[in-house]
Design a protein around this motif. Structure first.
Motif, short mmCIF file in Angstrom:
data_model
loop_
_atom_site.label_atom_id
_atom_site.label_comp_id
_atom_site.label_asym_id
_atom_site.label_seq_id
_atom_site.Cartn_x
_atom_site.Cartn_y
_atom_site.Cartn_z
N GLN A 163 0.85 -1.19 0.00
CA GLN A 163 0.00 0.00 0.00
C GLN A 163 0.88 1.23 0.00
OE1 GLN A 163 -2.96 0.24 3.12
NE2 GLN A 163 -4.22 1.59 1.86
N ALA A 164 0.70 2.03 -1.03
CA ALA A 164 1.42 3.29 -1.14
C ALA A 164 0.53 4.41 -0.59
CB ALA A 164 1.79 3.55 -2.59
N PRO A 165 1.12 5.51 -0.17
CA PRO A 165 0.33 6.62 0.37
C PRO A 165 -0.73 7.09 -0.62
CG PRO A 165 2.64 6.97 0.83
CD PRO A 165 2.57 5.78 -0.08
N GLY A 166 -1.96 7.19 -0.14
CA GLY A 166 -3.04 7.67 -0.98
C GLY A 166 -3.59 6.64 -1.96
N LYS A 167 -3.09 5.42 -1.90
CA LYS A 167 -3.54 4.38 -2.82
C LYS A 167 -4.13 3.20 -2.05
CE LYS A 167 -0.37 5.42 -6.60
NZ LYS A 167 0.63 4.85 -7.57
N GLU A 168 -4.93 2.42 -2.76
CA GLU A 168 -5.51 1.24 -2.15
C GLU A 168 -4.47 0.12 -2.04
OE1 GLU A 168 -10.18 1.73 -3.53
OE2 GLU A 168 -9.04 -0.04 -4.10
N ARG A 169 -4.69 -0.76 -1.07
CA ARG A 169 -3.82 -1.91 -0.94
C ARG A 169 -4.00 -2.83 -2.14
NH1 ARG A 169 -4.82 -4.98 4.43
NH2 ARG A 169 -6.75 -5.52 3.32
N GLU A 170 -2.90 -3.36 -2.64
CA GLU A 170 -2.99 -4.24 -3.79
C GLU A 170 -2.19 -5.53 -3.52
OE1 GLU A 170 -0.96 -3.21 -7.41
OE2 GLU A 170 0.63 -2.12 -6.36
N LEU A 171 -2.68 -6.60 -4.11
CA LEU A 171 -1.96 -7.86 -4.04
C LEU A 171 -0.82 -7.82 -5.04
CD1 LEU A 171 -1.64 -10.80 -3.07
CD2 LEU A 171 -3.26 -11.47 -4.88
N VAL A 172 0.38 -8.03 -4.55
CA VAL A 172 1.56 -8.02 -5.40
C VAL A 172 1.84 -9.41 -5.95
CG1 VAL A 172 4.05 -7.59 -5.46
CG2 VAL A 172 2.55 -6.09 -4.12
N THR A 173 1.81 -10.40 -5.06
CA THR A 173 2.13 -11.76 -5.46
C THR A 173 1.58 -12.73 -4.44
OG1 THR A 173 3.95 -13.30 -5.97
CG2 THR A 173 4.38 -11.62 -4.31
N ALA A 174 1.35 -13.95 -4.86
CA ALA A 174 0.85 -14.99 -3.96
C ALA A 174 1.41 -16.33 -4.40
CB ALA A 174 -0.68 -15.02 -3.94
N ILE A 175 1.45 -17.26 -3.43
CA ILE A 175 1.99 -18.59 -3.71
C ILE A 175 1.16 -19.62 -2.97
CG2 ILE A 175 3.66 -18.42 -1.81
CD1 ILE A 175 5.65 -19.97 -3.58
N ASN A 176 0.91 -20.75 -3.60
CA ASN A 176 0.12 -21.77 -2.93
C ASN A 176 1.03 -22.60 -2.02
OD1 ASN A 176 1.45 -23.34 -4.89
ND2 ASN A 176 -0.27 -24.79 -4.98
N TRP A 177 0.46 -23.62 -1.39
CA TRP A 177 1.15 -24.29 -0.30
C TRP A 177 2.45 -24.96 -0.71
CZ3 TRP A 177 2.12 -29.56 0.19
CH2 TRP A 177 1.56 -30.38 -0.81
N ASP A 178 2.55 -25.47 -1.93
CA ASP A 178 3.77 -26.17 -2.31
C ASP A 178 4.56 -25.43 -3.38
OD1 ASP A 178 2.44 -28.71 -4.62
OD2 ASP A 178 2.20 -26.54 -4.53
N GLY A 179 4.16 -24.21 -3.67
CA GLY A 179 4.89 -23.42 -4.64
C GLY A 179 4.59 -23.73 -6.09
N SER A 180 3.62 -24.59 -6.34
CA SER A 180 3.33 -24.99 -7.72
C SER A 180 2.44 -23.99 -8.44
CB SER A 180 2.66 -26.36 -7.73
OG SER A 180 1.42 -26.32 -7.03
N ASN A 181 1.87 -23.06 -7.69
CA ASN A 181 0.98 -22.06 -8.28
C ASN A 181 1.34 -20.70 -7.71
OD1 ASN A 181 -1.06 -20.85 -9.69
ND2 ASN A 181 -2.71 -22.06 -8.80
N THR A 182 1.59 -19.75 -8.60
CA THR A 182 1.91 -18.40 -8.16
C THR A 182 1.12 -17.38 -8.97
OG1 THR A 182 3.79 -18.29 -9.69
CG2 THR A 182 4.26 -18.95 -7.41
N TYR A 183 1.00 -16.20 -8.39
CA TYR A 183 0.37 -15.07 -9.05
C TYR A 183 1.28 -13.86 -8.90
CZ TYR A 183 -2.37 -10.82 -9.38
OH TYR A 183 -2.81 -9.57 -9.69
N TYR A 184 1.38 -13.06 -9.95
CA TYR A 184 2.12 -11.80 -9.88
C TYR A 184 1.28 -10.71 -10.52
CZ TYR A 184 6.28 -14.53 -8.75
OH TYR A 184 7.17 -15.37 -8.15
N ALA A 185 1.24 -9.57 -9.86
CA ALA A 185 0.63 -8.41 -10.48
C ALA A 185 1.42 -8.03 -11.73
CB ALA A 185 0.61 -7.24 -9.49
N HIS A 186 0.73 -7.50 -12.70
CA HIS A 186 1.38 -7.16 -13.97
C HIS A 186 2.56 -6.23 -13.76
CE1 HIS A 186 1.76 -6.35 -18.26
NE2 HIS A 186 1.76 -5.06 -17.97
N SER A 187 2.42 -5.32 -12.80
CA SER A 187 3.44 -4.30 -12.60
C SER A 187 4.76 -4.86 -12.06
CB SER A 187 2.93 -3.23 -11.64
OG SER A 187 2.56 -3.80 -10.40
#
Length: 123
Positions: free
Chosen positions: A38-62
């Motif tokens: 979360q940057a000042p004046g901006k909404e919180r955003e999900l940057v990245t996530a990982i599942n329990w064994d690392g086989s599935n990940t997500y990354y924000a485009h930025s």
């Protein structure tokens, strides 16, 4: 109950790197883990996530191609390697965990949050 503590934030010049760590007090073996910012004046955003064994990940485009999430379930630690940092990456970075074996990128599904660590990228 899970407690999360982030570390590794700081001040870095544009183009530099930082590695954030998120240490959990409880077991996170089956949980999805995420890093939000979360940057000042901006909404919180999900940057990245990982599942329990690392086989599935997500990354924000930025951050795709620059950031890497990983986890060590034996140590209950999740890492965020941030390379080629830009001033627009400046924010408070928080880790969070979703107590579910199902991978999720929905912020409302994350049950426990850390306090956050400041990352500042100077131009």
């Amino acid at each position: 109950q899970v407690q999360l503590v982030e570390s590794g934030g700081g001040l870095v010049q544009a183009g530099g790197s930082l590695r954030l760590s998120c240490t959990a007090s409880g077991r996170i073996g089956i949980n999805t883990m995420g890093w939000f910012r979360q940057a000042p004046g901006k909404e919180r955003e999900l940057v990245t996530a990982i599942n329990w064994d690392g086989s599935n990940t997500y990354y924000a485009h930025s951050v795709k191609g620059r950031f890497t999430i990983s986890r060590d379930n034996a140590k209950n630690i999740v890492y965020l390697q941030m390379n080629s940092l830009k001033p627009e990456d400046t924010a408070v970075y928080s880790c969070a965990t979703a107590v579910s074996p199902y991978f999720t990128t929905t912020p409302g599904n994350y049950n426990y949050w850390g306090q956050g660590t400041q990352v500042t990228v100077s131009s």
